[in-house]
Design a protein around this motif. Structure first.
Motif, PDB file in Angstrom:
ATOM      1  N   UNK A  47       0.814  -1.216   0.000  1.00  0.00           N
ATOM      2  CA  UNK A  47       0.000   0.000   0.000  1.00  0.00           C
ATOM      3  C   UNK A  47       0.850   1.271   0.000  1.00  0.00           C
ATOM      4  N   UNK A  48       2.091   1.147  -0.451  1.00  0.00           N
ATOM      5  CA  UNK A  48       2.975   2.313  -0.524  1.00  0.00           C
ATOM      6  C   UNK A  48       2.502   3.285  -1.592  1.00  0.00           C
ATOM      7  N   UNK A  49       2.000   2.738  -2.710  1.00  0.00           N
ATOM      8  CA  UNK A  49       1.650   3.563  -3.866  1.00  0.00           C
ATOM      9  C   UNK A  49       0.725   2.755  -4.773  1.00  0.00           C
ATOM     10  N   UNK A  50      -0.214   3.417  -5.465  1.00  0.00           N
ATOM     11  CA  UNK A  50      -1.125   2.683  -6.370  1.00  0.00           C
ATOM     12  C   UNK A  50      -0.394   1.952  -7.491  1.00  0.00           C
ATOM     13  N   UNK A  51       0.830   2.360  -7.802  1.00  0.00           N
ATOM     14  CA  UNK A  51       1.583   1.703  -8.868  1.00  0.00           C
ATOM     15  C   UNK A  51       2.132   0.339  -8.449  1.00  0.00           C
ATOM     16  N   UNK A  52       2.111   0.044  -7.163  1.00  0.00           N
ATOM     17  CA  UNK A  52       2.628  -1.230  -6.669  1.00  0.00           C
ATOM     18  C   UNK A  52       1.551  -2.301  -6.805  1.00  0.00           C
ATOM     19  N   UNK A  53       1.901  -3.409  -7.414  1.00  0.00           N
ATOM     20  CA  UNK A  53       0.954  -4.508  -7.607  1.00  0.00           C
ATOM     21  C   UNK A  53       1.279  -5.634  -6.627  1.00  0.00           C
ATOM     22  N   UNK A  54       0.264  -6.119  -5.931  1.00  0.00           N
ATOM     23  CA  UNK A  54       0.457  -7.134  -4.898  1.00  0.00           C
ATOM     24  C   UNK A  54       0.217  -8.546  -5.393  1.00  0.00           C
ATOM     25  N   UNK A  55       0.986  -9.483  -4.863  1.00  0.00           N
ATOM     26  CA  UNK A  55       0.844 -10.905  -5.154  1.00  0.00           C
ATOM     27  C   UNK A  55       0.790 -11.643  -3.825  1.00  0.00           C
ATOM     28  N   UNK A  56      -0.197 -12.522  -3.664  1.00  0.00           N
ATOM     29  CA  UNK A  56      -0.322 -13.297  -2.430  1.00  0.00           C
ATOM     30  C   UNK A  56       0.360 -14.653  -2.579  1.00  0.00           C
ATOM     31  N   UNK A  57       1.111 -15.038  -1.559  1.00  0.00           N
ATOM     32  CA  UNK A  57       1.786 -16.336  -1.540  1.00  0.00           C
ATOM     33  C   UNK A  57       1.521 -17.005  -0.198  1.00  0.00           C
ATOM     34  N   UNK A  58       1.669 -18.333  -0.125  1.00  0.00           N
ATOM     35  CA  UNK A  58       1.562 -18.999   1.185  1.00  0.00           C
ATOM     36  C   UNK A  58       2.790 -18.698   2.034  1.00  0.00           C
ATOM     37  N   UNK A  59       2.711 -19.032   3.308  1.00  0.00           N
ATOM     38  CA  UNK A  59       3.878 -18.886   4.179  1.00  0.00           C
ATOM     39  C   UNK A  59       4.979 -19.838   3.717  1.00  0.00           C
ATOM     40  N   UNK A  60       6.204 -19.452   3.986  1.00  0.00           N
ATOM     41  CA  UNK A  60       7.339 -20.267   3.570  1.00  0.00           C
ATOM     42  C   UNK A  60       7.582 -21.409   4.550  1.00  0.00           C
ATOM     43  N   UNK A  61       7.677 -21.083   5.833  1.00  0.00           N
ATOM     44  CA  UNK A  61       8.073 -22.065   6.852  1.00  0.00           C
ATOM     45  C   UNK A  61       7.137 -23.265   6.877  1.00  0.00           C
ATOM     46  N   UNK A  62       7.720 -24.457   6.741  1.00  0.00           N
ATOM     47  CA  UNK A  62       6.946 -25.695   6.760  1.00  0.00           C
ATOM     48  C   UNK A  62       6.175 -25.940   5.493  1.00  0.00           C
TER      49      UNK A  62
END
Length: 312
Positions: free
Chosen positions: A43-58
């Motif tokens: 949410x720094x700037x509207x130009x930033x696009x977000x991608x959701x990933x699962x947690x890494x650990x385990x």
């Protein structure tokens, strides 16, 4: 060009520095990934696009599978990982990312282990004449003062300074003990290119810490420390930035205590001294060697708070 910072979390300053490069005229799209949309970096700037990933650990294999799929979908060209826990799995799958055109700025598996596993790190440093405080992995023969750490710890998790008596607890195989060295504490960023060759280094004296991260610091130049940085660069052959910590005692002896093969919490002090490692990564990824990082000014910096938000 499409650039992705993974597990960006609260490292909003890196996103802001990347946006500054876009404003300078660099043509790339900026992506960040994390486990929740409610993450500051998204949410720094509207130009930033977000991608959701699962947690890494385990969940390492699934994490890598989801990330590979996201890189294909969004045609990612450059990937910069920002969290310790993802580095081993990404290092082991680096060729898979490169096969789909992603320049993954992560070191090889051996280098990652030699940095993050403190048993391997201690042995590696002894072999390469990199001075560290004497370390113990059992309680036998240990006398205070000493520092207790986790062998695979990150940040200050599990850290305990014992000046007398014994540590509150010690779990063999999980914890280690390190000779306590009294002196000034420093941090340093060491930038290598994609082939593990030394590019630049920037040192800072730590003036304050918060939750295991540099909170206040002063940057400066030192020919002696540049030589040490070059030796470390040549020994580890890491890729991208390495954030290291060391102590200097009253006799001027230097003891290295941590090696983190990624951007760390001290990078803003380096960046604001005129040393733009992100710019180097982008230029290098484009096949250009025009930009060479250069220390321009000594600064004393103080971290504060900044709120990022979205409308409900």
């Amino acid at each position: 060009m499409n650039i992705l910072f993974t597990n960006a979390g609260r490292r909003t300053y890196l996103i802001e520095y990347a946006l500054e490069l876009i404003e300078e005229g660099y043509n790339f799209n900026l992506f960040v990934s994390d486990t929740s949309i409610d993450t500051a970096a998204m949410h720094v700037d509207p130009r930033v696009r977000g991608i959701l990933t699962p947690r890494v650990s385990g969940n390492e294999e699934n994490y890598c599978k989801v990330l590979l799929s996201a890189c294909k979908e969004h045609e990612i060209d450059v990937l910069v990982p920002l969290m310790d826990f993802e580095l081993p799995i990404l290092a082991s799958k680096k060729k898979l990312f490169e096969a789909i055109g992603v320049k993954l700025w992560v070191s090889n598996e051996n280098t990652i282990s030699n940095c993050l596993d403190k048993i391997q790190n201690y042995q590696f440093c002894i072999q390469h004449n990199i001075r560290m405080p004497k370390s113990y992995f059992t309680l036998e023969g240990v006398k205070p003062p000493y520092v207790k750490k986790q062998i695979l710890g990150s940040g200050s998790v599990g850290l305990e300074i014992v000046m007398e008596g014994r540590a509150s607890s010690f779990i063999p195989g999980i914890d280690m003990l390190q000779e306590f060295v009294e002196g000034k504490e420093y941090g340093m960023d060491i930038m290598n290119d994609y082939n593990g060759n030394y590019v630049h280094s920037c040192v800072r004296e730590k003036l304050g810490m918060r939750a295991g991260e540099t909170d206040k610091a002063r940057t400066f130049e030192s020919a002696k420390l540049v030589d040490l940085a070059k030796n470390i660069s040549q020994a580890f052959k890491h890729v991208g930035n390495m954030d290291i910590d060391f102590l200097e005692n009253e006799a001027g002896e230097i003891y290295f205590i941590d090696f983190n093969p990624r951007f760390g919490g001290g990078y803003p002090f380096t960046h604001l001294s005129g040393v733009n490692y992100l710019k180097f990564i982008i230029e290098s990824s484009l096949g250009s060697n025009k930009y060479i990082p250069e220390f321009k000014k000594s600064i004393t910096g103080f971290k504060g708070l900044k709120l990022f938000f979205k409308e409900n």
